[in-house]
Design a protein around this motif. Structure first.
Motif, PDB file in Angstrom:
ATOM      1  N   PHE A  10       0.833  -1.200   0.000  1.00 27.61           N
ATOM      2  CA  PHE A  10       0.000   0.000   0.000  1.00 27.61           C
ATOM      3  C   PHE A  10       0.873   1.258   0.000  1.00 27.61           C
ATOM      4  O   PHE A  10       0.601   2.216  -0.735  1.00 27.61           O
ATOM      5  N   LEU A  11       1.942   1.267   0.790  1.00 27.46           N
ATOM      6  CA  LEU A  11       2.858   2.413   0.801  1.00 27.46           C
ATOM      7  C   LEU A  11       3.558   2.573  -0.544  1.00 27.46           C
ATOM      8  O   LEU A  11       3.770   3.700  -1.007  1.00 27.46           O
ATOM      9  N   ALA A  12       3.914   1.471  -1.178  1.00 29.41           N
ATOM     10  CA  ALA A  12       4.503   1.547  -2.519  1.00 29.41           C
ATOM     11  C   ALA A  12       3.516   2.143  -3.508  1.00 29.41           C
ATOM     12  O   ALA A  12       3.887   2.956  -4.360  1.00 29.41           O
ATOM     13  N   GLY A  13       2.245   1.760  -3.394  1.00 35.36           N
ATOM     14  CA  GLY A  13       1.223   2.330  -4.267  1.00 35.36           C
ATOM     15  C   GLY A  13       1.058   3.821  -4.060  1.00 35.36           C
ATOM     16  O   GLY A  13       0.903   4.586  -5.021  1.00 35.36           O
ATOM     17  N   VAL A  14       1.112   4.255  -2.814  1.00 32.58           N
ATOM     18  CA  VAL A  14       0.996   5.685  -2.517  1.00 32.58           C
ATOM     19  C   VAL A  14       2.182   6.450  -3.110  1.00 32.58           C
ATOM     20  O   VAL A  14       2.014   7.526  -3.703  1.00 32.58           O
ATOM     21  N   LEU A  15       3.381   5.902  -2.964  1.00 36.41           N
ATOM     22  CA  LEU A  15       4.557   6.551  -3.537  1.00 36.41           C
ATOM     23  C   LEU A  15       4.503   6.587  -5.061  1.00 36.41           C
ATOM     24  O   LEU A  15       4.888   7.584  -5.684  1.00 36.41           O
ATOM     25  N   THR A  17       1.760   6.671  -6.844  1.00 41.69           N
ATOM     26  CA  THR A  17       0.753   7.664  -7.190  1.00 41.69           C
ATOM     27  C   THR A  17       1.337   9.066  -7.089  1.00 41.69           C
ATOM     28  O   THR A  17       1.115   9.907  -7.969  1.00 41.69           O
ATOM     29  N   THR A  18       2.092   9.312  -6.052  1.00 40.17           N
ATOM     30  CA  THR A  18       2.744  10.615  -5.895  1.00 40.17           C
ATOM     31  C   THR A  18       3.702  10.877  -7.050  1.00 40.17           C
ATOM     32  O   THR A  18       3.718  11.974  -7.611  1.00 40.17           O
ATOM     33  N   GLY A  19       4.476   9.889  -7.419  1.00 43.64           N
ATOM     34  CA  GLY A  19       5.410  10.053  -8.532  1.00 43.64           C
ATOM     35  C   GLY A  19       4.724  10.253  -9.867  1.00 43.64           C
ATOM     36  O   GLY A  19       5.185  11.028 -10.704  1.00 43.64           O
ATOM     37  N   ALA A  20       3.607   9.574 -10.084  1.00 39.95           N
ATOM     38  CA  ALA A  20       2.914   9.689 -11.358  1.00 39.95           C
ATOM     39  C   ALA A  20       2.300  11.064 -11.563  1.00 39.95           C
ATOM     40  O   ALA A  20       2.231  11.563 -12.687  1.00 39.95           O
ATOM     41  N   TRP A  21       1.871  11.701 -10.504  1.00 42.37           N
ATOM     42  CA  TRP A  21       1.196  12.991 -10.649  1.00 42.37           C
ATOM     43  C   TRP A  21       2.093  14.181 -10.363  1.00 42.37           C
ATOM     44  O   TRP A  21       1.651  15.328 -10.469  1.00 42.37           O
ATOM     45  N   THR A  22       3.355  13.966  -9.979  1.00 46.22           N
ATOM     46  CA  THR A  22       4.265  15.085  -9.746  1.00 46.22           C
ATOM     47  C   THR A  22       5.401  15.105 -10.760  1.00 46.22           C
ATOM     48  O   THR A  22       6.408  15.753 -10.540  1.00 46.22           O
TER      49      THR A  22
END
Length: 113
Positions: A10-15, A17-22
């Motif tokens: 889940f933490l990998a998914g959050v990271l 997601t952050t990378g994809a949109w920044t």
């Protein structure tokens, strides 16, 4: 899947997601995020459908599973936007390197006798 594995995924998914949109490794983050969120969603759905047959340590929620599937769909959209931008940039770069266009520009800059 154990609770620790689920939390780390889940933490990998959050990271991702952050990378994809920044705009930090957008293509990789968007592509990898699709698979990570699908795995999280399917693991939550399997536990809900199987009444905990996959293990009792993982948080089983239908709402969480559909939220993960929605996030995966957003990663697919972001990957499509990224690919479109890369192809558009490639077309612009190819037009900038067009030799006939370069000759036309150099001809207009030379003084006429």
């Amino acid at each position: 899947m154990y609770e620790t594995q689920y939390i780390l995924l889940f933490l990998a998914g959050v990271l991702l997601t952050t990378g994809a949109w920044t705009d930090r490794a957008t293509g990789f983050c968007a592509g990898a995020g699709v698979f990570v969120w699908l795995v999280i969603g399917f693991s939550s759905m399997a536990l809900v459908a199987g009444d905990g047959a996959g293990g009792t340590d993982v948080y089983a929620s239908t709402a969480l599973a559909w939220l993960c599937f929605g996030n995966s769909a957003m990663h697919v959209i972001r990957l499509g936007i990224h690919i479109h931008d890369q192809l558009k940039d490639a077309d612009e770069d190819a037009a900038a390197l067009d030799p006939t266009q370069a000759l036309d520009q150099s001809d207009t800059q030379t003084p006429q006798p």
